[in-house]
Design a protein around this motif. Structure first.
Motif, PDB file in Angstrom:
ATOM      1  N   LEU A 167       0.827  -1.205   0.000  1.00  0.00           N
ATOM      2  CA  LEU A 167       0.000   0.000   0.000  1.00  0.00           C
ATOM      3  C   LEU A 167       0.863   1.256   0.000  1.00  0.00           C
ATOM      4  O   LEU A 167       0.634   2.172  -0.786  1.00  0.00           O
ATOM      5  N   TYR A 168       1.851   1.302   0.861  1.00  0.00           N
ATOM      6  CA  TYR A 168       2.745   2.466   0.916  1.00  0.00           C
ATOM      7  C   TYR A 168       3.403   2.684  -0.440  1.00  0.00           C
ATOM      8  O   TYR A 168       3.473   3.808  -0.938  1.00  0.00           O
TER       9      TYR A 168
ATOM     10  N   GLN B  76     -10.325  11.072   1.211  1.00  0.00           N
ATOM     11  CA  GLN B  76     -10.761  10.415  -0.028  1.00  0.00           C
ATOM     12  C   GLN B  76     -10.556  11.333  -1.223  1.00  0.00           C
ATOM     13  O   GLN B  76     -10.084  10.896  -2.275  1.00  0.00           O
ATOM     14  N   SER B  77     -10.893  12.588  -1.071  1.00  0.00           N
ATOM     15  CA  SER B  77     -10.728  13.550  -2.153  1.00  0.00           C
ATOM     16  C   SER B  77      -9.246  13.717  -2.508  1.00  0.00           C
ATOM     17  O   SER B  77      -8.882  13.767  -3.691  1.00  0.00           O
ATOM     18  N   ALA B  78      -8.402  13.790  -1.493  1.00  0.00           N
ATOM     19  CA  ALA B  78      -6.958  13.922  -1.725  1.00  0.00           C
ATOM     20  C   ALA B  78      -6.400  12.669  -2.397  1.00  0.00           C
ATOM     21  O   ALA B  78      -5.546  12.764  -3.281  1.00  0.00           O
TER      22      ALA B  78
ATOM     23  N   MET C  31      -7.713   3.389  -2.162  1.00  0.00           N
ATOM     24  CA  MET C  31      -8.498   4.379  -1.417  1.00  0.00           C
ATOM     25  C   MET C  31      -9.280   3.721  -0.292  1.00  0.00           C
ATOM     26  O   MET C  31      -9.270   4.206   0.839  1.00  0.00           O
ATOM     27  N   ASP C  32      -9.940   2.621  -0.602  1.00  0.00           N
ATOM     28  CA  ASP C  32     -10.715   1.913   0.419  1.00  0.00           C
ATOM     29  C   ASP C  32      -9.821   1.464   1.567  1.00  0.00           C
ATOM     30  O   ASP C  32     -10.173   1.606   2.737  1.00  0.00           O
TER      31      ASP C  32
ATOM     32  N   LEU D  34      -7.961   2.041   7.163  1.00  0.00           N
ATOM     33  CA  LEU D  34      -6.866   2.228   8.110  1.00  0.00           C
ATOM     34  C   LEU D  34      -7.007   3.541   8.880  1.00  0.00           C
ATOM     35  O   LEU D  34      -6.785   3.590  10.094  1.00  0.00           O
ATOM     36  N   LEU D  35      -7.389   4.609   8.196  1.00  0.00           N
ATOM     37  CA  LEU D  35      -7.593   5.888   8.878  1.00  0.00           C
ATOM     38  C   LEU D  35      -8.709   5.785   9.914  1.00  0.00           C
ATOM     39  O   LEU D  35      -8.630   6.381  10.992  1.00  0.00           O
ATOM     40  N   GLU D  36      -9.723   5.021   9.609  1.00  0.00           N
ATOM     41  CA  GLU D  36     -10.845   4.826  10.539  1.00  0.00           C
ATOM     42  C   GLU D  36     -10.373   4.225  11.866  1.00  0.00           C
ATOM     43  O   GLU D  36     -10.949   4.509  12.919  1.00  0.00           O
ATOM     44  N   THR D  37      -9.308   3.433  11.838  1.00  0.00           N
ATOM     45  CA  THR D  37      -8.818   2.824  13.075  1.00  0.00           C
ATOM     46  C   THR D  37      -8.304   3.864  14.066  1.00  0.00           C
ATOM     47  O   THR D  37      -8.175   3.572  15.254  1.00  0.00           O
ATOM     48  N   ALA D  38      -8.036   5.071  13.606  1.00  0.00           N
ATOM     49  CA  ALA D  38      -7.550   6.137  14.492  1.00  0.00           C
ATOM     50  C   ALA D  38      -8.679   6.898  15.172  1.00  0.00           C
ATOM     51  O   ALA D  38      -8.431   7.703  16.075  1.00  0.00           O
TER      52      ALA D  38
END
Length: 163
Positions: A7-8, A91-93, A104-105, A110-114
């Motif tokens: 992913l990175y 998502q826009s970025a 994106m998904d 992953l961001l949601e985990t924060a």
């Protein structure tokens, strides 16, 4: 690292992540729902720290050296609505930097985990209160079951006809 294989790298490694963070901050600074969080003289330092945090989150072979998220966000009182706004900006970025739908998904998941660490003032789930509420008498029961509901509907219907 939390990101899945590649992913990175799919995001363009260090340079791609830097471009994503720049686009993310452009989006957040233009978003009236959250722009007040993203201004000030220390913005470049904040962006650098966020690049490092996201690099680790998305699977880079580095260690995050910054402060824990809950300590960073302690005084901000960020709401779910504002966190959702952040995710929309992300998502826009990601679209702006050409990320594919799958990447994106994965990034958004992953961001949601924060969320829990960012929303530090959020009330913690109370299992005991949930169980008490679940075992309490239902509205249906409080209204007298089928007979009570039937009477209520008939009464309301007759009042509506009078109007």
């Amino acid at each position: 690292s939390q990101g899945t294989d590649g992913l990175y790298e799919q995001l363009g490694a260090e340079a791609g992540l830097a471009t994503f963070v720049d686009k993310l901050y452009e989006q957040m600074q233009a978003d009236p729902r959250i722009q007040h969080y993203f201004s000030g003289t220390k913005l470049e330092a904040v962006k650098a720290s966020q690049r490092q945090y996201l690099a680790v989150m998305f699977g880079a072979p580095v260690q995050y050296q910054g402060r824990p998220l809950d300590r960073i966000h302690t005084v901000m009182s960020i709401s779910d609505y504002e966190f959702d706004s952040f995710l929309e900006c992300a998502q826009s970025a990601l679209r702006a930097v050409g990320a594919d739908a799958s990447s994106m998904d994965e990034c958004v998941v992953l961001l949601e985990t924060a969320r829990r660490d960012v929303l530090i003032n959020r009330k913690r789930h109370d299992v005991k209160k949930t169980q008490e509420a679940a075992s309490a008498e239902s509205v249906y029961e409080k209204l007298g079951g089928e007979i009570g509901i039937t009477n209520l509907v008939e009464n309301m219907y007759s009042k509506a006809l009078e109007d």
